[in-house]
Design an enzyme around this catalytic site. Structure first.
Site, PDB file in Angstrom:
ATOM      1  N   ASP A  16       0.826  -1.214   0.000  1.00 55.13           N
ATOM      2  CA  ASP A  16       0.000   0.000   0.000  1.00 55.13           C
ATOM      3  C   ASP A  16       0.858   1.262   0.000  1.00 55.13           C
ATOM      4  O   ASP A  16       2.004   1.251   0.459  1.00 55.13           O
ATOM      5  CB  ASP A  16      -0.925  -0.022   1.235  1.00 55.13           C
ATOM      6  CG  ASP A  16      -2.075   0.951   1.106  1.00 55.13           C
ATOM      7  OD1 ASP A  16      -2.459   1.287  -0.030  1.00 55.13           O
ATOM      8  OD2 ASP A  16      -2.612   1.380   2.153  1.00 55.13           O
ATOM      9  N   ASN A  64     -10.785  -2.239  -6.052  1.00 58.31           N
ATOM     10  CA  ASN A  64      -9.954  -1.269  -6.781  1.00 58.31           C
ATOM     11  C   ASN A  64     -10.505  -0.885  -8.161  1.00 58.31           C
ATOM     12  O   ASN A  64     -10.063   0.090  -8.756  1.00 58.31           O
ATOM     13  CB  ASN A  64      -8.506  -1.769  -6.915  1.00 58.31           C
ATOM     14  CG  ASN A  64      -7.721  -1.729  -5.618  1.00 58.31           C
ATOM     15  OD1 ASN A  64      -6.832  -2.534  -5.381  1.00 58.31           O
ATOM     16  ND2 ASN A  64      -8.030  -0.775  -4.750  1.00 58.31           N
TER      17      ASN A  64
HETATM   18  C1  IPE Z   1      -5.583  -2.692  -0.566  1.00 61.02           C
HETATM   19  O1  IPE Z   1      -5.215  -1.363  -0.601  1.00 61.02           O
HETATM   20  C2  IPE Z   1      -5.500  -3.292  -1.942  1.00 61.02           C
HETATM   21  C3  IPE Z   1      -4.142  -3.463  -2.484  1.00 61.02           C
HETATM   22  C4  IPE Z   1      -3.025  -3.139  -1.901  1.00 61.02           C
HETATM   23  C5  IPE Z   1      -4.098  -4.059  -3.774  1.00 61.02           C
HETATM   24  P1  IPE Z   1      -6.261  -0.188  -0.808  1.00 61.02           P
HETATM   25  O2  IPE Z   1      -5.476   1.068  -0.812  1.00 61.02           O
HETATM   26  O3  IPE Z   1      -7.115  -0.448  -1.971  1.00 61.02           O
HETATM   27  O4  IPE Z   1      -7.161  -0.305   0.505  1.00 61.02           O
HETATM   28  P2  IPE Z   1      -7.972   0.801   1.302  1.00 61.02           P
HETATM   29  O5  IPE Z   1      -8.906   1.438   0.323  1.00 61.02           O
HETATM   30  O6  IPE Z   1      -6.977   1.776   1.840  1.00 61.02           O
HETATM   31  O7  IPE Z   1      -8.647   0.056   2.397  1.00 61.02           O
HETATM   32  C1  IPE Z   2      -1.387   0.317  -3.417  1.00 68.08           C
HETATM   33  O1  IPE Z   2      -1.200   1.678  -3.392  1.00 68.08           O
HETATM   34  C2  IPE Z   2      -1.563  -0.246  -4.809  1.00 68.08           C
HETATM   35  C3  IPE Z   2      -2.931  -0.651  -5.135  1.00 68.08           C
HETATM   36  C4  IPE Z   2      -3.960  -0.590  -4.334  1.00 68.08           C
HETATM   37  C5  IPE Z   2      -3.153  -1.143  -6.475  1.00 68.08           C
HETATM   38  P1  IPE Z   2      -2.413   2.669  -3.419  1.00 68.08           P
HETATM   39  O2  IPE Z   2      -2.756   2.960  -4.833  1.00 68.08           O
HETATM   40  O3  IPE Z   2      -3.536   2.189  -2.594  1.00 68.08           O
HETATM   41  O4  IPE Z   2      -1.780   3.979  -2.779  1.00 68.08           O
HETATM   42  P2  IPE Z   2      -2.423   4.893  -1.672  1.00 68.08           P
HETATM   43  O5  IPE Z   2      -2.835   4.021  -0.547  1.00 68.08           O
HETATM   44  O6  IPE Z   2      -3.597   5.587  -2.325  1.00 68.08           O
HETATM   45  O7  IPE Z   2      -1.338   5.834  -1.285  1.00 68.08           O
HETATM   46 MG    MG Z   3      -4.061   2.386  -0.646  1.00 70.00          MG
END
Ligand code: IPE
Ligand code: IPE
Ligand code: MG
Length: 238
Positions: A16, A64
């Protein structure tokens, strides 16, 4: 790391913080994903060197899809690219690659690449890298329940024969042991629909380091923290 420390067999990671990492540098979120994707090979290799047998990475959740078309498109492009380059990595590192999640929603060319990579690397017995793509813990359990219901409908199983093992066996990767350690990067302390069934007794480790900055040293820190934990499975002190 000392030799006598217990090494987790299976480490699962919620990668994340790509977006926040990029934004902090005034760059688009997709730049964070591109840089984040580069960490996968280093971290997996480092895991193998530490003696970890299974690495599961949360790459794209069922939730996502709600991101902008541009961001989803950029992520799919990265998966396409990774599925091409990972073959070399698998060959050089004796690495098996698998994918969990609902593949039916992915574009046909991505599904074909996944099938090829899974088949090609099935012979390798070093680290098993499992990518969770279009994965949701609730979706995985829902699909498992459907499979079990179908067996009951066909008369292969009765309702009273269903046990926790029946459910485990109906998940996406039933032969992979449950994670010993679950790491989430970039500060958030939640599961976000990752491996809901499999994480029942995993140790959880949260770090403020964003995924694009998470390298072998950070993995080592997480494993060291794990080795200091007193794992319990509901029992009492010896
Ligand atoms: C979880 O992260 C999904 C992945 C890392 C692929 P998200 O960024 O989507 O989760 P939330 O929205 O912060 O819970
Ligand atoms: C994790 O990083 C990757 C995926 C969820 C695909 P994020 O895209 O969630 O990045 P933040 O959490 O918005 O910084
Ligand atoms: Mg995230």
């Amino acid at each position: 790391m000392q030799d006598n420390l217990k090494i987790p067999a299976h480490v699962a990671i919620i990668m994340d913080g790509n977006g926040r990492w990029a934004k902090a540098q005034g760059k688009p979120r997709t730049f964070g994903h591109t840089e984040g994707a580069k960490r996968v090979a280093d971290v997996t290799r480092a895991a193998g060197e530490l003696g970890i047998k299974y690495v599961t990475l949360y790459a794209f959740s069922t939730e996502n899809w709600s991101r902008s078309a541009e961001e989803v498109g950029a992520l799919m492009k990265l998966f396409r690219g990774y599925l091409k380059t990972c073959i070399k990595d698998a060959d050089e590192n004796n690495m098996r690659i698998r994918v969990i999640g609902d593949k039916t929603a992915l574009d046909p060319d991505i599904r074909e690449s996944i099938a090829y990579v899974e088949e090609h690397s099935a012979k390798y017995d070093g680290v098993t890298l499992t990518l969770a793509i279009n994965y949701g813990g609730r979706d995985e359990l829902t699909r498992a329940v459907r499979k079990i219901a179908e067996s009951v409908e066909k008369g292969k199983l009765t309702a009273s024969e269903i046990t926790a093992d029946t459910i485990s066996a109906s998940l996406d990767a039933p032969d992979i042991p449950d994670p010993d350690l679950m790491i989430r990067t970039c500060g958030e302390e939640r599961i976000s629909n990752f491996l809901l069934w499999e994480l029942a007794y995993s140790e959880l480790y949260f770090t403020d380091v964003a995924w694009p900055d998470f390298g072998p040293e950070e993995l080592k820190k997480a494993v060291e923290a794990y080795t200091r934990r007193d794992r319990r499975f509901g029992g009492a002190d010896e």
